[in-house]
Design a protein around this motif. Sequence first.
Motif, PDB file in Angstrom:
ATOM      1  N   LEU A  83       9.793   3.026   2.969  1.00 16.24           N
ATOM      2  CA  LEU A  83       9.168   2.298   1.862  1.00 16.24           C
ATOM      3  C   LEU A  83       8.963   0.823   2.218  1.00 16.24           C
ATOM      4  O   LEU A  83       7.896   0.264   1.961  1.00 16.24           O
ATOM      5  CB  LEU A  83      10.021   2.406   0.601  1.00 16.24           C
ATOM      6  CG  LEU A  83       9.576   1.555  -0.566  1.00 16.24           C
ATOM      7  CD1 LEU A  83       8.362   2.190  -1.226  1.00 16.24           C
ATOM      8  CD2 LEU A  83      10.695   1.404  -1.553  1.00 16.24           C
ATOM      9  N   CYS A  84       9.969   0.204   2.822  1.00 11.25           N
ATOM     10  CA  CYS A  84       9.825  -1.201   3.225  1.00 11.25           C
ATOM     11  C   CYS A  84       8.698  -1.369   4.245  1.00 11.25           C
ATOM     12  O   CYS A  84       7.944  -2.331   4.185  1.00 11.25           O
ATOM     13  CB  CYS A  84      11.144  -1.724   3.784  1.00 11.25           C
ATOM     14  SG  CYS A  84      12.439  -1.910   2.549  1.00 11.25           S
ATOM     15  N   GLY A  85       8.577  -0.431   5.162  1.00  7.24           N
ATOM     16  CA  GLY A  85       7.483  -0.483   6.130  1.00  7.24           C
ATOM     17  C   GLY A  85       6.126  -0.329   5.476  1.00  7.24           C
ATOM     18  O   GLY A  85       5.158  -1.010   5.844  1.00  7.24           O
ATOM     19  N   VAL A  86       6.046   0.555   4.481  1.00  5.15           N
ATOM     20  CA  VAL A  86       4.783   0.736   3.750  1.00  5.15           C
ATOM     21  C   VAL A  86       4.423  -0.546   3.001  1.00  5.15           C
ATOM     22  O   VAL A  86       3.254  -0.954   2.971  1.00  5.15           O
ATOM     23  CB  VAL A  86       4.894   1.940   2.785  1.00  5.15           C
ATOM     24  CG1 VAL A  86       3.746   1.971   1.801  1.00  5.15           C
ATOM     25  CG2 VAL A  86       4.960   3.241   3.568  1.00  5.15           C
ATOM     26  N   VAL A  87       5.413  -1.191   2.404  1.00  4.88           N
ATOM     27  CA  VAL A  87       5.153  -2.434   1.664  1.00  4.88           C
ATOM     28  C   VAL A  87       4.683  -3.534   2.614  1.00  4.88           C
ATOM     29  O   VAL A  87       3.787  -4.308   2.275  1.00  4.88           O
ATOM     30  CB  VAL A  87       6.404  -2.867   0.865  1.00  4.88           C
ATOM     31  CG1 VAL A  87       6.241  -4.254   0.299  1.00  4.88           C
ATOM     32  CG2 VAL A  87       6.689  -1.864  -0.236  1.00  4.88           C
ATOM     33  N   ILE A  88       5.246  -3.595   3.791  1.00  4.50           N
ATOM     34  CA  ILE A  88       4.785  -4.584   4.779  1.00  4.50           C
ATOM     35  C   ILE A  88       3.316  -4.332   5.119  1.00  4.50           C
ATOM     36  O   ILE A  88       2.509  -5.261   5.156  1.00  4.50           O
ATOM     37  CB  ILE A  88       5.662  -4.541   6.047  1.00  4.50           C
ATOM     38  CG1 ILE A  88       7.041  -5.109   5.741  1.00  4.50           C
ATOM     39  CG2 ILE A  88       5.001  -5.305   7.193  1.00  4.50           C
ATOM     40  CD1 ILE A  88       8.041  -4.923   6.856  1.00  4.50           C
ATOM     41  N   GLU A  89       2.974  -3.079   5.327  1.00  2.00           N
ATOM     42  CA  GLU A  89       1.582  -2.759   5.655  1.00  2.00           C
ATOM     43  C   GLU A  89       0.643  -3.036   4.480  1.00  2.00           C
ATOM     44  O   GLU A  89      -0.461  -3.538   4.659  1.00  2.00           O
ATOM     45  CB  GLU A  89       1.477  -1.295   6.094  1.00  2.00           C
ATOM     46  CG  GLU A  89       0.164  -0.949   6.734  1.00  2.00           C
ATOM     47  CD  GLU A  89      -0.139  -1.771   7.971  1.00  2.00           C
ATOM     48  OE1 GLU A  89      -1.330  -2.048   8.202  1.00  2.00           O
ATOM     49  OE2 GLU A  89       0.781  -2.146   8.722  1.00  2.00           O
ATOM     50  N   LEU A  90       1.084  -2.733   3.261  1.00  3.57           N
ATOM     51  CA  LEU A  90       0.272  -3.050   2.082  1.00  3.57           C
ATOM     52  C   LEU A  90       0.054  -4.558   1.974  1.00  3.57           C
ATOM     53  O   LEU A  90      -1.045  -5.014   1.649  1.00  3.57           O
ATOM     54  CB  LEU A  90       0.937  -2.527   0.811  1.00  3.57           C
ATOM     55  CG  LEU A  90       0.838  -1.032   0.543  1.00  3.57           C
ATOM     56  CD1 LEU A  90       1.715  -0.653  -0.639  1.00  3.57           C
ATOM     57  CD2 LEU A  90      -0.590  -0.619   0.300  1.00  3.57           C
ATOM     58  N   SER A  91       1.092  -5.332   2.231  1.00  3.75           N
ATOM     59  CA  SER A  91       0.975  -6.787   2.150  1.00  3.75           C
ATOM     60  C   SER A  91       0.025  -7.318   3.209  1.00  3.75           C
ATOM     61  O   SER A  91      -0.739  -8.246   2.951  1.00  3.75           O
ATOM     62  CB  SER A  91       2.348  -7.446   2.300  1.00  3.75           C
ATOM     63  OG  SER A  91       3.167  -7.093   1.218  1.00  3.75           O
ATOM     64  N   ARG A  92       0.060  -6.752   4.378  1.00  2.00           N
ATOM     65  CA  ARG A  92      -0.859  -7.179   5.442  1.00  2.00           C
ATOM     66  C   ARG A  92      -2.305  -6.903   5.064  1.00  2.00           C
ATOM     67  O   ARG A  92      -3.213  -7.616   5.484  1.00  2.00           O
ATOM     68  CB  ARG A  92      -0.544  -6.460   6.751  1.00  2.00           C
ATOM     69  CG  ARG A  92       0.722  -6.959   7.413  1.00  2.00           C
ATOM     70  CD  ARG A  92       0.973  -6.281   8.746  1.00  2.00           C
ATOM     71  NE  ARG A  92      -0.112  -6.587   9.667  1.00  2.00           N
ATOM     72  CZ  ARG A  92      -0.748  -5.674  10.389  1.00  2.00           C
ATOM     73  NH1 ARG A  92      -0.419  -4.411  10.305  1.00  2.00           N
ATOM     74  NH2 ARG A  92      -1.716  -6.029  11.205  1.00  2.00           N
ATOM     75  N   ASN A  93      -2.525  -5.863   4.252  1.00  2.00           N
ATOM     76  CA  ASN A  93      -3.879  -5.495   3.851  1.00  2.00           C
ATOM     77  C   ASN A  93      -4.294  -6.108   2.526  1.00  2.00           C
ATOM     78  O   ASN A  93      -5.327  -5.731   1.976  1.00  2.00           O
ATOM     79  CB  ASN A  93      -4.013  -3.972   3.791  1.00  2.00           C
ATOM     80  CG  ASN A  93      -3.958  -3.357   5.162  1.00  2.00           C
ATOM     81  OD1 ASN A  93      -4.495  -3.911   6.104  1.00  2.00           O
ATOM     82  ND2 ASN A  93      -3.280  -2.235   5.288  1.00  2.00           N
ATOM     83  N   GLY A  94      -3.484  -7.013   1.981  1.00  2.00           N
ATOM     84  CA  GLY A  94      -3.882  -7.732   0.784  1.00  2.00           C
ATOM     85  C   GLY A  94      -3.506  -7.080  -0.529  1.00  2.00           C
ATOM     86  O   GLY A  94      -3.943  -7.522  -1.580  1.00  2.00           O
ATOM     87  N   ARG A  95      -2.704  -6.060  -0.525  1.00  2.00           N
ATOM     88  CA  ARG A  95      -2.279  -5.377  -1.753  1.00  2.00           C
ATOM     89  C   ARG A  95      -0.884  -5.860  -2.145  1.00  2.00           C
ATOM     90  O   ARG A  95       0.066  -5.103  -2.208  1.00  2.00           O
ATOM     91  CB  ARG A  95      -2.274  -3.859  -1.553  1.00  2.00           C
ATOM     92  CG  ARG A  95      -3.591  -3.301  -1.148  1.00  2.00           C
ATOM     93  CD  ARG A  95      -4.533  -3.398  -2.299  1.00  2.00           C
ATOM     94  NE  ARG A  95      -5.843  -2.847  -1.933  1.00  2.00           N
ATOM     95  CZ  ARG A  95      -6.922  -3.181  -2.558  1.00  2.00           C
ATOM     96  NH1 ARG A  95      -6.879  -4.050  -3.539  1.00  2.00           N
ATOM     97  NH2 ARG A  95      -8.071  -2.669  -2.211  1.00  2.00           N
TER      98      ARG A  95
END
Length: 119
Positions: A83-95
């Motif tokens: 989940l933390c990894g998914v959130v990092i990726e979402l943040s990198r994509n502007g979400r």
Amino acid sequence: MSTSDQDQDQRHEQEQDVEPGGSPGETSGAGAQERRLTPRQARRLRIVLSSVGMAAMAVVLALRIASRSSVLVVGVYGLALILCGVVIELSRNGRTRLGSWLLGVGLVAAVGADWLLIP
């Protein structure tokens, strides 16, 4: 992030910096008091918070495995790490808003599952 998203972020940051009728470095009293994060700063903040959460979950996972090795422990904390990894990726994509909600709800769910499910 696509080029058009980056262009929009840059235009939005420039619009925030310049007030109508004022110079770019000049801020009014109300504008100086109301400091908001730029989209780039918000993304970086979420990435840092997710990274800290990921490190904390890894430490707790190591401690829980040392005290009681269980597939359920690995499952709960493994999902929290993912989940933390998914959130990092979402943040990198502007979400960032979606990432913030997902991080908060997910970490509360992981701690709740640890408390309720794992003896």
